[in-house]
Design a protein around this motif. Sequence first.
Motif, PDB file in Angstrom:
ATOM      1  N   LYS A 141      58.524  17.336 -27.626  1.00  0.00           N
ATOM      2  CA  LYS A 141      59.812  17.898 -28.037  1.00  0.00           C
ATOM      3  C   LYS A 141      60.553  18.523 -26.858  1.00  0.00           C
ATOM      4  CE  LYS A 141      58.693  18.752 -32.907  1.00  0.00           C
ATOM      5  NZ  LYS A 141      58.544  19.780 -33.970  1.00  0.00           N
ATOM      6  N   THR A 142      59.807  19.173 -25.982  1.00  0.00           N
ATOM      7  CA  THR A 142      60.429  19.806 -24.815  1.00  0.00           C
ATOM      8  C   THR A 142      61.053  18.771 -23.888  1.00  0.00           C
ATOM      9  OG1 THR A 142      58.895  21.672 -24.882  1.00  0.00           O
ATOM     10  CG2 THR A 142      59.983  21.219 -22.778  1.00  0.00           C
ATOM     11  N   TYR A 190      61.827  15.681 -24.644  1.00  0.00           N
ATOM     12  CA  TYR A 190      62.882  14.954 -25.362  1.00  0.00           C
ATOM     13  C   TYR A 190      64.200  15.737 -25.279  1.00  0.00           C
ATOM     14  CZ  TYR A 190      65.266  12.333 -29.053  1.00  0.00           C
ATOM     15  OH  TYR A 190      66.168  11.569 -29.761  1.00  0.00           O
ATOM     16  N   LYS A 191      64.104  17.049 -25.484  1.00  0.00           N
ATOM     17  CA  LYS A 191      65.313  17.882 -25.453  1.00  0.00           C
ATOM     18  C   LYS A 191      65.947  17.869 -24.063  1.00  0.00           C
ATOM     19  CE  LYS A 191      67.001  22.478 -26.686  1.00  0.00           C
ATOM     20  NZ  LYS A 191      66.642  23.828 -27.204  1.00  0.00           N
ATOM     21  N   ILE A 192      65.110  17.904 -23.024  1.00  0.00           N
ATOM     22  CA  ILE A 192      65.629  17.852 -21.648  1.00  0.00           C
ATOM     23  C   ILE A 192      66.365  16.532 -21.411  1.00  0.00           C
ATOM     24  CG2 ILE A 192      64.933  17.663 -19.217  1.00  0.00           C
ATOM     25  CD1 ILE A 192      62.654  19.653 -19.910  1.00  0.00           C
ATOM     26  N   ALA A 245      67.637  14.498 -23.656  1.00  0.00           N
ATOM     27  CA  ALA A 245      68.825  14.406 -24.516  1.00  0.00           C
ATOM     28  C   ALA A 245      70.002  15.180 -23.935  1.00  0.00           C
ATOM     29  CB  ALA A 245      68.493  14.921 -25.914  1.00  0.00           C
ATOM     30  N   GLN A 246      69.710  16.196 -23.116  1.00  0.00           N
ATOM     31  CA  GLN A 246      70.771  16.974 -22.457  1.00  0.00           C
ATOM     32  C   GLN A 246      71.219  16.336 -21.140  1.00  0.00           C
ATOM     33  OE1 GLN A 246      70.180  21.492 -22.668  1.00  0.00           O
ATOM     34  NE2 GLN A 246      68.161  20.763 -23.267  1.00  0.00           N
ATOM     35  N   LYS A 247      70.679  15.126 -20.859  1.00  0.00           N
ATOM     36  CA  LYS A 247      71.035  14.385 -19.636  1.00  0.00           C
ATOM     37  C   LYS A 247      70.617  15.129 -18.371  1.00  0.00           C
ATOM     38  CE  LYS A 247      73.188  11.301 -22.174  1.00  0.00           C
ATOM     39  NZ  LYS A 247      72.578   9.975 -22.430  1.00  0.00           N
ATOM     40  N   MET A 254      63.401  25.690 -18.812  1.00  0.00           N
ATOM     41  CA  MET A 254      63.588  24.340 -19.324  1.00  0.00           C
ATOM     42  C   MET A 254      62.301  23.779 -19.928  1.00  0.00           C
ATOM     43  SD  MET A 254      66.711  23.920 -19.003  1.00  0.00           S
ATOM     44  CE  MET A 254      66.643  22.301 -19.782  1.00  0.00           C
ATOM     45  N   ARG A 272      59.837  25.668 -21.055  1.00  0.00           N
ATOM     46  CA  ARG A 272      59.316  26.657 -22.006  1.00  0.00           C
ATOM     47  C   ARG A 272      57.886  27.058 -21.657  1.00  0.00           C
ATOM     48  NH1 ARG A 272      61.435  24.066 -27.782  1.00  0.00           N
ATOM     49  NH2 ARG A 272      63.636  23.921 -27.203  1.00  0.00           N
ATOM     50  N   GLU A 317      68.999  10.031 -33.411  1.00  0.00           N
ATOM     51  CA  GLU A 317      67.798  10.455 -32.688  1.00  0.00           C
ATOM     52  C   GLU A 317      67.081   9.281 -32.021  1.00  0.00           C
ATOM     53  OE1 GLU A 317      65.152  13.568 -34.136  1.00  0.00           O
ATOM     54  OE2 GLU A 317      66.401  13.690 -35.910  1.00  0.00           O
ATOM     55  N   MET A 329      64.288   8.575 -26.191  1.00  0.00           N
ATOM     56  CA  MET A 329      64.846   8.880 -24.868  1.00  0.00           C
ATOM     57  C   MET A 329      64.158   8.065 -23.780  1.00  0.00           C
ATOM     58  SD  MET A 329      67.421  11.075 -24.846  1.00  0.00           S
ATOM     59  CE  MET A 329      68.062  10.032 -26.134  1.00  0.00           C
TER      60      MET A 329
END
Length: 330
Positions: free
Chosen positions: A27-28, A30-32, A34-36, A54, A56, A112, A115
């Motif tokens: 998840k960490t 993926y979020k990075i 997704a924020q490009k 970033m 966590r 979703e 990535m």
Amino acid sequence: MGKEQDYWKAETVAFLALQSIRGVGFKTLYKIAAQKISFRELIKTDNVYYFEKMLRQKLDDSITESNESWMQFKLDLWDKGLVLARDYIKRNIRIFFYDQDLFPQQLKNIPEPPMWLFVEGNYMTLYQPSVAIIGSRKATEDGLWLTKFIVAAIANQGLTSVSGLAEGIDQKAHIESIRFNVPTIAVLGTGIENNYPRGSENLRMQIVANGGAIVTEYLINQSYSAYNFVRRNRIQASLAQITIPVEWKIKSGTAHTVNFTKDYDRFLVMPYLHQSDLENAEIKAISAYRRGRVFSVPDQSSDLIMFLKQPEESELIPTQAEQGQLSMDL
């Protein structure tokens, strides 16, 4: 072209490197992505607090106590990624990122989206027209026979099969694809290093050896979970132009793939063997769907084969429900 290739090579090394940090999960990352945010730039940063925020993660004091120890940590991290990247090249495993030209277009157009994708074997299969054949882990003789029939129907049609390597219908789809010389893609619900279910290692090797591919979005050693398998199913549904559920139930894992297929406005096809099957809730659910089609085997076998080959041109074939309405109108 060279600069772009170098960029993605560096992203691959950085992505693999970050996975080696204890506590950094799917998840960490993926979020990075997704924020490009570039994985490589994240490792290059001089700002240790930004790095921790970033990812966590709170790094050990021995890493952050001096600029030298912080730089050495990043160099060691990069080396870990480099070793893994080189190993994967030798093992014919590639990683494709969402913004890469080689990333499958059909996977970009879903909510979703993945990535990244780990792909072992022939990545060119991802760009071929494909049919997802999925179903029950507790397959009956009828279900196994229908699966074999479906694979035989798509043989020599320029199609690839997609399934999930699970016991029952999925493994039968892969096995028959190999026998009929149909390239097959197995979409995993675990990381590329995990073998699930147990005993599937040999089939995985056969899939790759016969021009197919093993695909997953999960991190290297990520284990399975019910959530992971549900999420995996959206990749099966989006890779394929047509999904064929065999021996599925309204309340089952396969139902998630059926629902994803509807969400993505792709074709759903369900062959059936017995007239009594028409009363099943599953067939009724597919018949009621705008792009759902049911075919009686063997009576409509030729229609099924034609549809699998050219679904868009066959879209005007009425569904079972529409056929009933036409008869009433007449």
